[in-house]
Enzyme design. Structure first.
Site, mmCIF file in Angstrom:
data_model
loop_
_atom_site.group_PDB
_atom_site.id
_atom_site.type_symbol
_atom_site.label_atom_id
_atom_site.label_comp_id
_atom_site.label_asym_id
_atom_site.label_seq_id
_atom_site.Cartn_x
_atom_site.Cartn_y
_atom_site.Cartn_z
ATOM 1 N N CYS A 122 0.959 -1.229 0.020
ATOM 2 C CA CYS A 122 -0.004 0.099 0.023
ATOM 3 C C CYS A 122 0.904 1.172 -0.066
ATOM 4 O O CYS A 122 2.143 1.162 0.057
ATOM 5 C CB CYS A 122 -0.784 -0.122 1.461
ATOM 6 S SG CYS A 122 -0.079 0.035 2.781
ATOM 7 N N HIS A 182 5.949 6.451 -2.486
ATOM 8 C CA HIS A 182 7.410 6.831 -2.894
ATOM 9 C C HIS A 182 7.188 8.712 -2.932
ATOM 10 O O HIS A 182 7.897 9.377 -2.608
ATOM 11 C CB HIS A 182 8.107 6.325 -3.908
ATOM 12 C CG HIS A 182 8.242 4.744 -3.885
ATOM 13 N ND1 HIS A 182 7.997 3.909 -5.133
ATOM 14 C CD2 HIS A 182 8.473 3.991 -2.672
ATOM 15 C CE1 HIS A 182 8.076 2.689 -4.515
ATOM 16 N NE2 HIS A 182 8.422 2.803 -3.105
ATOM 17 N N ARG A 208 11.699 -4.806 6.961
ATOM 18 C CA ARG A 208 12.572 -4.709 5.967
ATOM 19 C C ARG A 208 13.765 -4.864 6.381
ATOM 20 O O ARG A 208 14.090 -4.361 7.637
ATOM 21 C CB ARG A 208 12.106 -3.464 5.062
ATOM 22 C CG ARG A 208 11.053 -3.542 4.232
ATOM 23 C CD ARG A 208 10.889 -1.973 3.740
ATOM 24 N NE ARG A 208 11.519 -1.672 2.587
ATOM 25 C CZ ARG A 208 12.374 -0.968 2.355
ATOM 26 N NH1 ARG A 208 12.661 -0.136 3.466
ATOM 27 N NH2 ARG A 208 12.931 -0.624 1.056
ATOM 28 N N ALA A 247 3.103 1.905 3.091
ATOM 29 C CA ALA A 247 4.182 1.018 2.918
ATOM 30 C C ALA A 247 5.345 1.538 2.107
ATOM 31 O O ALA A 247 6.549 1.697 2.604
ATOM 32 C CB ALA A 247 3.876 -0.262 2.500
HETATM 33 FE FE1 CFM Z 1 12.965 0.565 -5.491
HETATM 34 FE FE2 CFM Z 1 12.547 -1.670 -5.611
HETATM 35 FE FE3 CFM Z 1 10.986 -0.050 -4.058
HETATM 36 FE FE4 CFM Z 1 13.535 -0.640 -3.388
HETATM 37 FE FE5 CFM Z 1 12.568 -2.651 -1.719
HETATM 38 FE FE6 CFM Z 1 11.556 -3.858 -4.207
HETATM 39 FE FE7 CFM Z 1 10.042 -2.084 -2.499
HETATM 40 MO MO1 CFM Z 1 10.666 -4.489 -1.863
HETATM 41 S S1 CFM Z 1 14.656 -0.973 -5.148
HETATM 42 S S2 CFM Z 1 12.447 1.196 -3.341
HETATM 43 S S3 CFM Z 1 14.249 -1.368 -1.597
HETATM 44 S S4 CFM Z 1 11.051 -0.358 -6.054
HETATM 45 S S5 CFM Z 1 12.628 -4.576 -2.523
HETATM 46 S S6 CFM Z 1 12.451 -3.681 -6.303
HETATM 47 S S7 CFM Z 1 9.449 -3.716 -3.612
HETATM 48 S S8 CFM Z 1 10.741 -2.579 -0.704
HETATM 49 S S9 CFM Z 1 9.139 -0.274 -2.888
#
Ligand code: CFM
Length: 543
Positions: A60, A193, A94, A63
């Site tokens: 989500c 993000h 994580r 997260a």
């Molecule tokens: Fe970038 Fe990722 Fe992500 Fe990531 Fe991650 Fe991920 Fe993620 Mo899990 S590199 S920031 S450190 S998109 S492994 S492939 S899914 S937490 S949001």
């Protein structure tokens, strides 16, 4: 060496996947499943809502904001405004690592929550939030407190920003700021993000103008120090004499964020999660950015060389070459012993928004073939490259997320490289402000699936019988029960680091072991001992 395998026809696999769906759903999913032809400009549907009823890998918005981007910063207190479950399930799940820091402030192992109850939902939770900020301040005296909104906060209308402003003023020496990152805000963690980038940019970046002290000052964007990846990358930068002002946000602290606008170059590792920051820093402060990848030994060498080319400095270039020359022999030696066992094996990667692309490099180095891959929440630019950015339609879900209006800072905008220099570098082949995405790097006829569903995963495995499947904890046990080893690429299954040269070696060794083991094929899931409907499916896997 294993003999070359005959692969199934990807169009037939796609048809078989869609066949099971009702017509309307099949039409929708068809646009997210593409048989790749790297020579064509193919469009893939992505960053759209998951259809209810489909089992998705996604997380989500909360997260993506609280866990992913802010989670790895040691000296900010991440206070979750919401029911306790939202905090509990985000608590150290994580594998971010961190140095202790000079002042010893490390709040990452803690879990902070306002623990909303029924009466907070009915009568409002702002009072409780204020009290929680005061309490956490009194106990820890942190430099900063971030307040994260969970779903109910948006539903009942608590104003985390107003509360944060008020408490910041009251506390005086603590930077308090809020995030409207309710889980439902976007179609996935990707929205989180963007929200995290916005708030860090608004409330933190640029707060301290102390100039960077190194000769070559960079920021590393989109590296979260999972399993210690950031430590290995930092080791290489240090060996090359490159000064990292700030990493967003692995092994980071507030001070580094505050000074990050003093760097001369931004390197973008995970484009999906942090491209907003790169663009905003370029506009406001004049810092150019380049996409790099430290997953894979060759990719690491290429990334370091790009830094040398950008700074156009012979001394730096020579140092970088010396580091690569010193590191590579050990890497090659391990590849040479392992590759005869891994050559020609098949991999599938369904992860996040960048690793499904980056990790293909490591498999390539082992002579393995990625037959199918996809992101959970990537956007079209992560698949097709940034050239498609102007053509991406802004839908209601993306419009929901604030787009900051950024302008050059009247005092602090300082073009780090002249237009002329950037153009000359680009003419020599150095890519600036560019990401070409996953599809152009993948083989002809590989199958690309966005937001893969559980059913699609089962069908892909049954069709290709890959030697390894890369995903996360939610997929792990189902895939193993299908007789296929699963490598987690989010938490690394407690292995790693996998970045840089030493990380590559760790990865080769882990994959070698996983592929060699036959244990998963020998297991018989308990339900198969009962007359049941899944027997047929299992037979497909093991045949
Ligand atoms: Fe970038 Fe990722 Fe992500 Fe990531 Fe991650 Fe991920 Fe993620 Mo899990 S590199 S920031 S450190 S998109 S492994 S492939 S899914 S937490 S949001």
């Amino acid at each position: 060496m294993s003999e070359a395998r005959t692969l199934p026809d990807p169009n037939a696999v796609k048809a078989a996947i869609l066949d099971k769906y009702p017509a309307k759903l099949a039409r929708k999913r068809a646009a997210s499943i593409v048989v790749n032809d790297p020579k064509l400009d193919q469009e893939i549907q992505s960053n759209v809502r998951t259809i209810p009823g489909i089992i998705t890998q996604r997380g989500c918005t909360y997260a993506g904001c609280k866990g992913v981007v802010l989670g790895p910063t040691r000296d900010i207190i991440n206070l979750v405004h919401g029911p306790i479950g939202c905090s509990f399930y985000a608590w150290l799940t994580r594998r971010n690592q961190t140095d202790p820091g000079a002042d010893g402030d490390n709040f990452m192992p803690y879990c902070f929550s306002t623990d909303m109850q029924d009466d907070n939902i009915v009568f409002g939770g702002e009072k409780k939030l204020k009290a929680a900020i005061q309490e956490v301040y009194d106990i820890f005296h942190p430099k900063a407190i971030g307040v994260f909104s969970t779903c109910p906060v948006g539903l009942i209308g608590d104003d985390v920003h107003a509360v944060s402003r008020e408490m910041k003023e009251k506390l005086g020496d603590c930077n308090v700021f809020g995030f409207s990152c309710e889980g439902y805000k976007g179609v996935s963690q990707s929205a989180g993000h963007h929200i995290a980038n916005n708030q860090l940019f608004k409330h933190v970046v640029g707060n301290d103008d102390t100039p960077a002290t190194g000769k070559y000052n960079i920021n590393l964007l989109g590296e979260y120090n999972i399993g210690g990846d950031g430590f290995e990358i930092d080791r290489l930068f240090k060996a090359c004499g490159i000064n990292v002002v700030c990493t967003f946000s692995g092994n980071s602290d507030m001070e580094a964020f505050e000074r990050s606008h003093t760097a001369d170059l931004n390197l973008v590792m995970c484009h999906r999660s942090i491209n907003y920051m790169a663009e905003m820093m370029e506009t406001k402060y004049g810092i150019p950015w380049m996409k790099i990848n430290f997953i894979g030994a060759d990719a690491t060498a290429k990334a370091l060389r790009k830094v040398g080319e950008y700074f156009e400095d012979e001394e730096l270039k020579a140092k970088i070459e010396a580091v690569i020359a010193a590191e590579m022999p050990a890497v090659k030696a391990v590849i040479d012993t392992i590759r005869p066992r891994t050559e020609g094996k098949l991999a599938m990667l369904f992860v996040g928004g960048s690793r499904a692309h980056h990790y293909q490099e490591l498999f390539k180095e082992l002579g393995m073939k990625t037959v199918s891959a996809g992101y959970e929440f990537g956007h079209r630019d992560d698949y097709e490259g940034r050239k498609v950015l102007p053509t991406i339609k802004v839908d209601a879900d993306s419009r929901n997320i604030e787009q900051l209006k950024v302008e050059p800072d009247p005092e602090r905008y300082r073009p780090r490289a002249s237009e002329v220099k950037l153009e000359a570098l680009q003419a020599q082949g150095l890519e600036v402000s560019e990401y070409r995405g996953m599809m152009s790097d993948m083989a002809d006829q590989s199958l690309i699936v966005d937001d893969v569903s559980h059913w699609e995963t089962e069908k892909l495995i049954a069709s290709y019988k890959p030697d390894i499947f890369c995903a996360g904890i939610k997929e792990k046990y189902v895939v193993q029960k299908a007789g296929i080893p699963l490598k987690q690429l989010h938490s690394y299954d407690y292995g790693g680091p996998y970045a840089g040269f030493k990380g590559a070696v760790n990865f080769y060794r882990d994959i070698d072991k996983m592929i060699a083991t036959v244990i998963w094929k020998k297991l018989r899931a308990p339900w198969l001992n009962h007359a049941g409907t899944r027997d047929g499916l299992r037979a497909e896997y093991v045949a």
